[in-house]
Write a protein that holds these residues in place. Structure first.
Motif, PDB file in Angstrom:
ATOM      1  N   SER A 178      28.179 -56.971 -19.161  1.00 33.05           N
ATOM      2  CA  SER A 178      28.728 -55.901 -18.329  1.00 33.05           C
ATOM      3  C   SER A 178      29.057 -54.739 -19.249  1.00 33.05           C
ATOM      4  CB  SER A 178      29.977 -56.386 -17.572  1.00 33.05           C
ATOM      5  OG  SER A 178      30.946 -56.859 -18.476  1.00 33.05           O
ATOM      6  N   ALA A 179      29.150 -53.546 -18.678  1.00 33.28           N
ATOM      7  CA  ALA A 179      29.335 -52.352 -19.497  1.00 33.28           C
ATOM      8  C   ALA A 179      30.288 -51.369 -18.832  1.00 33.28           C
ATOM      9  CB  ALA A 179      27.975 -51.672 -19.739  1.00 33.28           C
ATOM     10  N   ALA A 180      30.876 -50.540 -19.692  1.00 32.11           N
ATOM     11  CA  ALA A 180      31.739 -49.441 -19.234  1.00 32.11           C
ATOM     12  C   ALA A 180      31.482 -48.238 -20.126  1.00 32.11           C
ATOM     13  CB  ALA A 180      33.208 -49.829 -19.286  1.00 32.11           C
ATOM     14  N   SER A 181      31.429 -47.096 -19.516  1.00 35.77           N
ATOM     15  CA  SER A 181      31.192 -45.857 -20.244  1.00 35.77           C
ATOM     16  C   SER A 181      32.494 -45.284 -20.785  1.00 35.77           C
ATOM     17  CB  SER A 181      30.548 -44.818 -19.325  1.00 35.77           C
ATOM     18  OG  SER A 181      29.315 -45.293 -18.856  1.00 35.77           O
ATOM     19  N   TRP A 182      32.350 -44.467 -21.810  1.00 35.12           N
ATOM     20  CA  TRP A 182      33.478 -43.723 -22.355  1.00 35.12           C
ATOM     21  C   TRP A 182      33.604 -42.475 -21.497  1.00 35.12           C
ATOM     22  CZ3 TRP A 182      34.195 -39.124 -25.447  1.00 35.12           C
ATOM     23  CH2 TRP A 182      35.457 -39.041 -26.029  1.00 35.12           C
ATOM     24  N   ARG A 183      34.378 -42.601 -20.423  1.00 34.52           N
ATOM     25  CA  ARG A 183      34.588 -41.491 -19.500  1.00 34.52           C
ATOM     26  C   ARG A 183      36.082 -41.287 -19.321  1.00 34.52           C
ATOM     27  NH1 ARG A 183      32.382 -43.544 -13.680  1.00 34.52           N
ATOM     28  NH2 ARG A 183      30.428 -43.555 -14.771  1.00 34.52           N
ATOM     29  N   ARG A 184      36.448 -40.153 -18.811  1.00 38.75           N
ATOM     30  CA  ARG A 184      37.855 -39.759 -18.733  1.00 38.75           C
ATOM     31  C   ARG A 184      38.731 -40.808 -18.039  1.00 38.75           C
ATOM     32  NH1 ARG A 184      41.633 -36.352 -15.905  1.00 38.75           N
ATOM     33  NH2 ARG A 184      42.758 -35.131 -17.445  1.00 38.75           N
ATOM     34  N   VAL A 185      38.280 -41.354 -16.930  1.00 38.33           N
ATOM     35  CA  VAL A 185      39.081 -42.305 -16.162  1.00 38.33           C
ATOM     36  C   VAL A 185      39.325 -43.608 -16.937  1.00 38.33           C
ATOM     37  CG1 VAL A 185      37.183 -43.399 -14.892  1.00 38.33           C
ATOM     38  CG2 VAL A 185      39.432 -43.227 -13.837  1.00 38.33           C
TER      39      VAL A 185
END
Length: 169
Positions: free
Chosen positions: A49-56
């Motif tokens: 699974s993955a998650a982006s480096w985004r503001r939220v």
């Protein structure tokens, strides 16, 4: 409940169906939608699974928040377990989450979990023939795009047959 196993089977073989499955998961799990958590890969014995480096997903020092890292780790382990069990027959509940953080994430992160056929059979399938519920501890490695180890997470999942569940859904 029959849709998910078919979708998982197709997503193992096709980038298009993996994309479709992630759309369905975003609708089924609304909490994950704004964070952009997604299944990056699913095979018979492994899930990413993955998650982006985004503001939220960022914390006060502009790294990925500890809770986002923990959620991505939980997602790879839980989804792998769910993909190996029939969701129409078995209920999964996360009972415990332990995370050891080792590096600050400032880029896309990926969590990987693994579950062998032998372990699934010995720790879940066989015991459920004589027990009402079982627990299985899953390990997830979280790394950033550069390969840095961000965290190691252990999730403990309670698995129970739906015909043994006494509370309403």
């Amino acid at each position: 409940m029959k849709l998910l196993p078919q979708l998982i089977c197709r997503a193992r073989k096709s980038a298009f169906w993996l994309w479709v499955m992630n759309l369905v998961l975003a609708w089924i799990i609304p909490f994950n939608r704004p964070h952009g958590f997604r299944i990056a890969m699913i095979s018979e014995n492994r899930a990413r699974s993955a998650a982006s480096w985004r503001r939220v997903n960022r914390n006060h020092v502009r790294g990925i928040h500890a809770c986002a890292i923990a959620t991505v780790a939980e997602m790879s382990a839980g989804f792998l377990l769910l993909s190996r069990l029939d969701p129409g027959r078995y209920r999964l509940i996360m009972a415990r989450l332990e995370v050891d953080y080792s590096y600050q994430a400032k880029d896309l992160i990926v969590s990987e979990s693994e579950l062998s056929d032998e372990r699934l059979l010995q720790e879940v399938i066989e015991p459920l023939r004589s027990q009402e519920k079982v627990s299985i501890r899953m390990r997830s490695e979280v790394r950033d795009r550069s390969g840095n180890e961000i965290a190691i997470a252990h999730t403990t999942w309670q698995v129970k047959r739906w015909d043994r569940v006494r509370t309403r859904v």
